[in-house]
Design a protein around this motif. Structure first.
Motif, PDB file in Angstrom:
ATOM      1  N   ARG A 164      32.817   4.111 -11.465  1.00  0.00           N
ATOM      2  CA  ARG A 164      33.983   3.167 -11.760  1.00  0.00           C
ATOM      3  C   ARG A 164      34.736   3.282 -12.925  1.00  0.00           C
ATOM      4  NH1 ARG A 164      31.101  -0.928 -10.225  1.00  0.00           N
ATOM      5  NH2 ARG A 164      30.314  -1.159 -12.247  1.00  0.00           N
ATOM      6  N   PRO A 174      33.860   0.683   2.757  1.00  0.00           N
ATOM      7  CA  PRO A 174      32.341   0.858   2.550  1.00  0.00           C
ATOM      8  C   PRO A 174      31.990   2.111   3.047  1.00  0.00           C
ATOM      9  CG  PRO A 174      32.925  -0.024   4.676  1.00  0.00           C
ATOM     10  CD  PRO A 174      34.411  -0.142   3.916  1.00  0.00           C
ATOM     11  N   VAL A 215      27.871   1.026  -0.202  1.00  0.00           N
ATOM     12  CA  VAL A 215      28.909   1.150  -1.591  1.00  0.00           C
ATOM     13  C   VAL A 215      30.174   0.754  -0.698  1.00  0.00           C
ATOM     14  CG1 VAL A 215      27.612   2.520  -2.819  1.00  0.00           C
ATOM     15  CG2 VAL A 215      29.346   3.395  -1.350  1.00  0.00           C
ATOM     16  N   VAL A 216      30.866   0.182  -1.727  1.00  0.00           N
ATOM     17  CA  VAL A 216      32.259   0.120  -1.663  1.00  0.00           C
ATOM     18  C   VAL A 216      32.831   0.532  -2.557  1.00  0.00           C
ATOM     19  CG1 VAL A 216      34.370  -1.942  -1.561  1.00  0.00           C
ATOM     20  CG2 VAL A 216      32.226  -2.560  -0.543  1.00  0.00           C
ATOM     21  N   HIS A 259      23.087   1.128  -9.712  1.00  0.00           N
ATOM     22  CA  HIS A 259      24.118   0.240 -10.420  1.00  0.00           C
ATOM     23  C   HIS A 259      24.535   1.096 -11.502  1.00  0.00           C
ATOM     24  CE1 HIS A 259      23.475  -2.963  -7.488  1.00  0.00           C
ATOM     25  NE2 HIS A 259      22.212  -2.764  -7.612  1.00  0.00           N
ATOM     26  N   ARG A 284      30.967   0.072  -6.124  1.00  0.00           N
ATOM     27  CA  ARG A 284      29.950  -1.001  -6.167  1.00  0.00           C
ATOM     28  C   ARG A 284      28.939  -0.853  -5.069  1.00  0.00           C
ATOM     29  NH1 ARG A 284      32.177  -5.546  -4.319  1.00  0.00           N
ATOM     30  NH2 ARG A 284      34.276  -4.510  -3.816  1.00  0.00           N
ATOM     31  N   VAL A 285      27.567  -0.944  -5.430  1.00  0.00           N
ATOM     32  CA  VAL A 285      26.417  -0.959  -4.681  1.00  0.00           C
ATOM     33  C   VAL A 285      26.539  -2.472  -3.996  1.00  0.00           C
ATOM     34  CG1 VAL A 285      24.103  -1.011  -4.101  1.00  0.00           C
ATOM     35  CG2 VAL A 285      25.184   0.676  -5.890  1.00  0.00           C
ATOM     36  N   THR A 286      26.740  -2.581  -2.976  1.00  0.00           N
ATOM     37  CA  THR A 286      26.830  -4.024  -2.215  1.00  0.00           C
ATOM     38  C   THR A 286      25.452  -4.200  -1.411  1.00  0.00           C
ATOM     39  OG1 THR A 286      27.897  -2.940  -0.216  1.00  0.00           O
ATOM     40  CG2 THR A 286      29.425  -3.840  -2.067  1.00  0.00           C
ATOM     41  N   ARG A 287      24.731  -3.451  -0.943  1.00  0.00           N
ATOM     42  CA  ARG A 287      23.490  -3.845  -0.163  1.00  0.00           C
ATOM     43  C   ARG A 287      22.547  -2.715   0.020  1.00  0.00           C
ATOM     44  NH1 ARG A 287      22.316  -4.078   5.476  1.00  0.00           N
ATOM     45  NH2 ARG A 287      20.266  -4.819   5.897  1.00  0.00           N
ATOM     46  N   ASP A 302      37.219   1.279  -8.165  1.00  0.00           N
ATOM     47  CA  ASP A 302      36.021   0.805  -7.873  1.00  0.00           C
ATOM     48  C   ASP A 302      34.898   1.447  -7.361  1.00  0.00           C
ATOM     49  OD1 ASP A 302      34.609  -1.591  -7.552  1.00  0.00           O
ATOM     50  OD2 ASP A 302      35.522  -2.407  -6.063  1.00  0.00           O
TER      51      ASP A 302
END
Length: 186
Positions: A70, A144, A129-130, A63, A105-108, A103
């Motif tokens: 970002r 993604p 990630v997205v 993160h 982001r770690v999503t899962r 952007d």
């Protein structure tokens, strides 16, 4: 120790059952058992919150790096690259300035496997990630990516030794020889 809420819920149920028995039957040992269970539960939850596991450290690192991407803080990202990083990661140092992230982001997180038995300890994290990124003012990519990062611990920090990324709908990763980063079951 990674999910203190589970300890709290389980301990809370034990306390509730003991107190219910005490209220219904007026048996003092049930009261004492309930109070003891409450004390143990509080102790375990506090300990669980204070102890940070390797998996939690790695998740936090993922993160943090996403936040640095970002912010387009390339120097900050470089600080997470292990000094013995393979050529691919070192190549990223020259390529990263061409990318402008809007952007990241770690999503899962699919899995984090840690091997504390290798000297130094190693880990492999596979996650989604997205990103919204522009490459050299020519190509935009928004979507993604499936990422696999190979970590190696240096001192108290988990640092990136190598990484792979692919389309999330692909068959997976090219399993180049990473025997020096091997983790149990992986």
């Amino acid at each position: 120790f990674e999910q203190p809420w589970m300890l709290g819920v389980t301990g809370g149920l034990v306390v509730a059952v003991a107190l219910f028995i005490w209220i219904q039957l007026a048996v003092k040992p049930a009261l004492y058992a309930g109070l003891a269970a409450l004390a143990v539960t509080i102790g375990l939850v506090v300990m669980s919150i204070q102890v940070v596991t390797d998996r939690e450290e790695i998740e936090q690192t993922l993160h943090e790096v996403a936040g640095l991407l970002r912010a387009n803080d390339h120097e900050g990202v470089y600080a997470y690259i292990h000094p013995n990083a393979v050529a691919g990661v070192l190549r990223a140092k020259t390529e990263l300035p061409q990318f402008k992230f809007s952007d990241a982001r770690v999503t899962r997180i699919r899995e984090i496997k840690v091997n504390p038995d290798t000297p130094p300890p190693t880990a492999i994290a596979t996650f989604m990630v997205v990103v919204d990124v522009r490459v050299s003012s020519q190509i935009d990519y928004d979507g993604p990516r499936l990422i696999r990062v190979y970590f190696m611990k240096q001192g108290e920090r988990w640092m990136v030794r190598d990484y792979q990324h692919t389309d999330p709908m692909s068959k997976g990763f090219d399993m180049t020889d990473y025997s020096d980063l091997a983790v149990p079951g992986g």
